[in-house]
Write a protein that holds these residues in place. Structure first.
Motif, short mmCIF file in Angstrom:
data_model
loop_
_atom_site.label_atom_id
_atom_site.label_comp_id
_atom_site.label_asym_id
_atom_site.label_seq_id
_atom_site.Cartn_x
_atom_site.Cartn_y
_atom_site.Cartn_z
N CYS A 48 0.89 -1.45 0.04
CA CYS A 48 0.07 -0.05 0.06
C CYS A 48 0.74 1.20 -0.22
O CYS A 48 1.78 1.36 0.85
CB CYS A 48 -0.86 -0.02 1.28
SG CYS A 48 -1.96 1.49 1.43
N TYR A 88 -0.32 4.37 0.92
CA TYR A 88 -0.80 5.42 1.79
C TYR A 88 -0.03 5.42 3.22
O TYR A 88 0.50 6.62 3.42
CB TYR A 88 -2.20 5.25 2.10
CG TYR A 88 -3.11 5.71 1.02
CD1 TYR A 88 -3.36 6.85 0.72
CD2 TYR A 88 -3.89 4.75 0.22
CE1 TYR A 88 -3.90 7.37 -0.37
CE2 TYR A 88 -4.81 5.18 -0.79
CZ TYR A 88 -4.94 6.79 -1.06
OH TYR A 88 -5.55 6.83 -2.14
N VAL A 108 1.82 2.06 8.11
CA VAL A 108 1.31 0.60 8.52
C VAL A 108 1.95 -0.51 7.37
O VAL A 108 2.77 -1.40 7.76
CB VAL A 108 0.21 0.19 8.78
CG1 VAL A 108 -0.19 -1.07 8.88
CG2 VAL A 108 -0.59 1.08 9.78
N GLY A 109 1.97 0.04 6.01
CA GLY A 109 2.70 -0.80 5.02
C GLY A 109 1.91 -1.98 4.81
O GLY A 109 2.67 -3.33 4.76
N CYS A 166 -7.52 -1.23 5.36
CA CYS A 166 -8.35 -0.10 5.64
C CYS A 166 -8.87 0.35 4.50
O CYS A 166 -8.40 -0.14 3.32
CB CYS A 166 -7.50 1.08 6.65
SG CYS A 166 -6.89 2.29 5.61
N GLY A 217 -6.12 1.69 1.33
CA GLY A 217 -5.49 0.79 0.66
C GLY A 217 -6.43 -0.03 -0.15
O GLY A 217 -6.07 -0.41 -1.26
N PRO A 226 -4.97 2.62 10.66
CA PRO A 226 -6.08 1.90 11.11
C PRO A 226 -5.70 0.56 11.27
O PRO A 226 -6.19 -0.36 12.32
CB PRO A 226 -7.02 2.01 9.86
CG PRO A 226 -6.35 2.92 9.18
CD PRO A 226 -5.13 3.40 9.59
N VAL A 227 -5.00 -0.19 10.37
CA VAL A 227 -4.90 -1.62 10.57
C VAL A 227 -4.15 -1.84 11.52
O VAL A 227 -4.29 -2.84 12.36
CB VAL A 227 -4.10 -2.10 9.13
CG1 VAL A 227 -3.76 -3.69 9.18
CG2 VAL A 227 -5.27 -2.02 7.97
S1 SF4 Z 1 -3.71 1.05 7.14
FE1 SF4 Z 1 -4.78 1.44 5.31
S2 SF4 Z 1 -3.48 3.16 4.52
FE2 SF4 Z 1 -2.26 2.33 5.87
S3 SF4 Z 1 -0.99 0.69 4.77
FE3 SF4 Z 1 -2.83 -0.37 5.47
S4 SF4 Z 1 -4.24 -0.28 3.90
FE4 SF4 Z 1 -2.87 1.19 3.56
#
Ligand code: SF4
Ligand code: SF4
Ligand code: SF4
Ligand code: FES
Lengths: 966, 71
Positions: free
Chosen positions: A254, A256, A259-260, A289, A292, A424-425
């Motif tokens: 991801c 964004y 967290v990756g 989340c 991603g 979030p994750v």
């Molecule tokens: S928590 Fe969401 S934005 Fe962050 S890496 Fe995971 S999927 Fe992507």
């Protein structure tokens, strides 16, 4: 990856999650399943054991992302010596057990079950969007269902209305088999508890909260866990309906947040059908989340710029040109400016959104090509204090743990971070641990979601006044030291004892007690004492922090105060503990690692270090300046002074993300050549002379490094679209074109060669290569002779710097103070559905969750000013003013207001000041003294800004085309 | 250099000084910090404006030490 592995097929599902013993790799028990001898870890279900050994017992209600439930009765087996037909998903393997998964009796039972399900299920398989990718279909085939005796007439649940309110997935209740996998996924994996099964028996159905609720209006945060868990087409991505079943799957990372999460990009042709979290991803363990999972549509957005453009002045419209012309023009401008003003008039900014390889090349171009150390990164504005603070205390600039570590934490301290929105994750994983009973301390001016949410409640929430982090942390240390709760054995063994004594004497001073500091911090002393005792005595204590720590005038001190606290309580060097910075953008860690700072070469080696320089000089064949270069704010100061003239900015929007927008604008306007490489005409591009269109993470190869130091592959799933006639380039290729035009002999043919160079030049990356990443999925640096398989947890036997260093961090109030003119404190943050400056997320359907930035204000402050929710208010500081709408809430304390900065129209940074961290100049975003007054609409500045932006975005030949199509 | 830049450099030096008062050797600490993180031009600029500027005593001592070293 070979093409075989790329072909689309669903990820393997072992039916039930691995037992604790399996994850720990513990001893095994052996059973016979259908004559196969099978050895599995204790606590493994018969269903999982069968799947692990290549079998597949029919199932519907079980899936390995959630706990087994045992409701569908399809997974029955026979076991020698056991009566009846136990469900294999709830029966654990025992030593010597003999299992039969297919007998005449079982066949009959299973068909009976299946018949019941199918009699209440529409038979439109051929036109169903899940056709050929549906577990109900598969299981019907597996049990050999041939006819349905009940007939399809009579009472059924068919033809119920669909819920299409979520922009990314639909809920079609007529296809629901009430297996409750979605409900359990929402509870266990995501932790939002948005779904319930309503009603009983035949009438039962899945519901998003209240009967009147749709998915969009419910608590649902659109993480997609339920969609992934659903065995039928009931919960399914809209894109699958539109495009069809994917044909290939490529694992990627991801782009964004820090967290990756790793995903399988599931594609048809060059079209992405969906992004599905990869179960083997070690950062996300199969979760995702809304960003991603769903918000990748910006790659196709009509506003994406696909052709290079140049112009001689920012008052002119853009002129589209070929890549050759754009690169030649850029190189000649840079050479001209260098000849006229000297090499130090040039500089560059690397991106924490781009790959490690791309970042490395930009700083290489600046150092080796421009001949200056004037390179910086937007990590400056978020986590530079982490670098300084952790390097000083521990010896290396990185978080100490992997994400898995949280599963062993007993007390979790979250300070200045809002993980449910920002990370979030990881927040879902943290919440899972909290639901298991871990204790929680939240230190934040605002009542974040973590403070109270379903089944999670903070034991202590310390709602401090913005800007008093150091005072609160010192007071915590005061309690721990003076009450004799410090872990002196650990300190004596692992840290410098003299420095500890010096620090302990300091924190023990009466003026650092919670009682003395209460008027300053606003935190009740009794709560603070309780929190300190809990952290020191509650078992494994882990500290997670975010930008609410770093973006302060004492950001670096706060990071060191956190490190002191962890050392003093012995919470370093094993699972469940540690100091964990939650990084904002996806590759903040990587950008810092790759030598993006003006004083540091890759791997955090100071430019004055002659031996490190020699390594680079030998590889690159040019001298490296031994003196540090300019940081972003200093580049802008130098620009207004007429000394800094050209800047190459890859994938950052400093005009929107950096503080004091007017100062940034003035600095940019004073330059002769501003080169912006990005996907969209961002705000900075309003001041640019060259625009080089970038490529998205779906269009390139490379690596990102997440907040746990985990290096993960980014893989290309479609050709870059950025170029005339689709003749596009990955971002690293564009940098290489520029370097070549400036006379450097670069010949990289693939990012793997760049990574090889990084590994040669950077001791902590010595063992990293694309081949190893392909084989192992990811690696956590340091990866070298001392840690050949990488380092999930750091400082295990000793600190990187030798002895841990205690640094006295005295509370020095910020110079940004409230007063009669500006009586309130503004602090800023972010929300789940949007990402940073929002350039991508604003161009996806995620706007349904956040149409505009809102100002949160306490009811008392609102009432005093005659402000109601929804009113326009004017937000003014000594730097500037803007307007936005207010929302009245007691999430913020009286005297504090809060907003996000995702939308350029808000221009929240017009208001923030140029105060910054004393050690790193990381801007003080989190504290600004402001006044709020009712207003009728946008300020003059906003209108002027809007007009300038519109003027500056004109493209010759496209006049009018930039207007949104109605 | 503009007044804004001069002011800011002095402010930065003072801010460092105020944050390291408890270091065993604050002057050395400030000097090291500026040496390690400021560009040559920033250092030259601050040397040029330090006389007459309002500086914390430790910051002044550190800058004097660096200036002597540089010349
Ligand atoms: S928590 Fe969401 S934005 Fe962050 S890496 Fe995971 S999927 Fe992507
Ligand atoms: S998308 Fe996520 S939050 Fe929404 S209902 Fe499904 S699991 Fe729950
Ligand atoms: S929506 Fe899907 S996962 Fe949820 S109960 Fe229905 S079939 Fe099962
Ligand atoms: S899969 Fe075991 S009861 Fe449903």
């Amino acid at each position: 990856m070979d093409s075989e592995r790329d072909l689309y097929r669903p990820q393997p599902d072992f039916g039930t999650p691995p037992s604790l013993a399996e994850r720990a790799g513990a001893a095994s028990v052996t059973a016979i399943i259908d004559g196969r001898e099978v050895s599995v870890a204790p606590g493994t279900t018969v269903m999982r054991a069968a799947a692990l050994s290549g079998g597949s017992i029919p199932k519907l209600c079980a899936t390995d992302s959630v706990k087994q439930f045992g409701s569908c009765r399809l997974c029955l087996v026979e076991i020698d010596g056991m009566r009846g037909t136990p469900a294999s998903c709830t029966t654990l393997v025992a030593e010597g057990m003999k299992v039969h998964t297919q007998t005449k009796k079982l066949e009959k039972l299973r068909r009976g079950v299946m018949e019941l399900y199918i009699s209440d299920h529409p038979l439109d398989c051929l036109t169903c969007s899940a056709n050929n990718d549906c577990e109900l279909q598969d299981q019907a085939a597996a049990v050999g269902l041939r006819d349905v005796r009940y007939g399809y007439e009579g009472a059924n649940n068919l033809a119920q209305p669909m819920d299409i309110s979520n922009p990314y997935f639909d809920f079609d209740p007529s296809k629901c088999i009430v297996c409750s996998r979605c409900v359990r996924a929402c509870d266990e994996v995501q932790g939002t508890l948005a779904l319930t099964i309503e009603g009983r028996g035949f009438d039962s159905k899945v519901s998003a909260g209240l009967a009147s609720d749709s998915f969009l209006s419910s608590e649902c945060v659109s993480c997609g866990a339920c969609v992934q868990a659903c065995p039928t087409a009931t919960l399914q991505e809209k894109a699958v309906k539109e495009i069809g079943k994917p044909e290939r799957a490529t694992v990627t990372t991801c782009a964004y947040c820090g967290v990756g999460c790793t995903f399988r990009a599931e594609t048809r042709g060059e079209e992405v059908v969906r992004m599905v979290p990869w179960k083997d991803g070690k950062a996300n363990r199969g979760h995702s989340c809304v960003k991603g999972r769903f918000a990748w549509g910006y790659a196709q957005h009509q506003e994406r710029i696909l052709s290079p453009m140049i112009r001689s002045s920012i008052d002119e419209p853009w002129q589209e040109v070929s890549w050759e012309e754009a690169i030649a023009h850029t190189a000649s401008e840079l050479k001209r400016i260098s000849a006229k003003y000297g090499r130090n008039a040039l500089g560059g900014i690397t991106s924490s959104r781009c790959t490690n390889e791309e970042t490395f090349l930009v700083q290489k171009l600046v150092r080796a090509g421009f001949g200056t150390n004037n390179v910086d990164t937007c990590a400056r504005v978020c986590h530079s204090p982490t670098g300084y603070g952790l390097k000083t205390t521990f010896g290396t600039s990185a978080g100490t743990q992997d994400f898995d570590s949280v599963e062993d934490s007993d007390v979790i301290l979250v300070i200045g971070a809002n993980p449910t929105d920002g990370h979030p994750v990881f927040a879902s994983r943290m919440k899972r641990r909290l639901r298991q009973g871990a204790k929680l301390i939240v230190i934040d001016p605002r009542r974040t979601d973590l403070v109270r949410s379903p089944h999670v409640e903070a034991d202590y929430h310390l709602p401090l006044r913005p800007g008093t982090n150091v005072a609160v942390l010192t007071a915590l240390a005061h309690v721990i030291v003076t009450e004799g709760l410090a872990d002196e054995t650990f300190v004596r063994e692992r840290c410098d004892w003299e420095e500890y004594r010096h620090w302990a004497d300091f924190v023990s001073l009466e003026r650092n007690s919670p009682e003395f500091l209460e008027p300053v911090t606003g935190v009740p002393a009794a709560d603070l004492r309780g929190a300190a005792r809990l952290f020191a005595t509650g078992g494994n204590g882990a500290i997670y922090y975010g930008l609410g720590v770093t973006e302060h005038s004492q950001g670096s001190s706060t990071v060191m105060a956190i490190a002191n606290l962890a050392m003093a309580t012995g919470n370093i060097g094993r699972r469940g503990v540690g100091v964990n910075p939650l990084r904002g953008q996806n590759n903040v860690q990587g950008a810092c690692d790759m030598g993006s700072f003006p004083h540091e070469l890759s791997g955090y080696r100071h430019v004055s270090d002659a031996s490190a320089r020699a390594l680079f000089e030998a590889e690159w064949g040019v001298p490296i300046d031994p003196e540090p270069g300019l940081r972003i704010p200093n580049m802008l100061d130098a620009a207004t002074d007429g000394l800094f003239k050209a800047i190459y900015i890859q994938g950052e929007d400093i005009l929107q993300s950096d503080p004091d927008t007017k100062h940034v604008a003035a600095g940019l306007a004073a330059m002769e050549c501003v080169i912006v490489q990005d996907l969209f005409l961002n705000e900075t591009a309003n001041y640019a002379h060259v625009f080089l269109p970038g490529s998205t993470f779906l269009e390139k190869n490379g690596t990102f490094t997440n907040a746990e130091r985990r290096i993960q592959p980014v893989r290309k799933v479609m050709e870059p679209r950025n170029g005339p006639n689709g003749n596009g380039y990955e971002d690293w290729e564009i940098t290489q074109l520029m370097a070549r035009a400036m006379g450097l002999d670069w010949n990289y043919t693939h990012p793997r060669e760049i990574m090889d160079e990084i590994a040669r030049l950077t001791p902590t990356f010595a063992g990293v290569s694309f081949a190893r990443l392909d084989a192992e999925g990811s690696l956590q640096w340091p990866v070298n002779d001392a840690a050949p398989d990488g380092s999930p947890i750091m400082h295990i036997d000793g600190f990187v710097r030798g002895k841990g260093k205690f640094v006295v961090t005295d509370y020095v109030p910020t110079d940004e103070r409230t007063g009669p003119r500006f009586p309130l404190l503004l602090t800023t943050g972010r929300i789940l559905s949007q990402y940073n400056v929002g350039a991508q997320t604003r161009r996806t359907a995620n706007v349904v969750w956040h149409e505009e930035d809102l100002l949160e204000i306490h009811p008392t402050d609102a009432e005093n000013r005659g402000i109601k929710s929804g009113d326009w208010v004017r937000l003014a500081s000594r730097s500037g003013e803007t307007t936005l709408r207010a929302t009245v809430t007691d999430r913020v304390a009286p005297g504090v207001v809060y907003t996000t900065f995702h939308h350029p129209a808000t221009q929240a940074n017009v208001v923030t000041t140029d105060y910054s961290d004393w050690a790193t100049n990381c801007p003080e975003y989190k504290v600004t003294a402001v006044q709020i007054t009712p207003s009728n609409g946008p300020t003059d500045w906003q209108e002027e800004y809007e007009a300038q932006a519109t003027r500056s975005r004109r493209i010759r030949g496209h006049e009018g085309a930039m207007e949104p199509a109605e | 250099m503009s007044a804004h830049t001069a002011e800011k450099l002095i402010y930065m030096a003072n801010q460092i000084a105020r944050n390291v008062t408890h270091d065993p050797d604050p002057v050395a600490m400030i000097a090291d910090h500026i040496h390690a993180f400021w560009s040559p031009r920033m250092k030259a600029d601050v040397f040029a404006v330090m006389n007459g500027a309002e500086l914390e005593p430790t910051a002044r001592a550190a800058l004097e030490r660096l200036a002597a070293h540089a010349s």
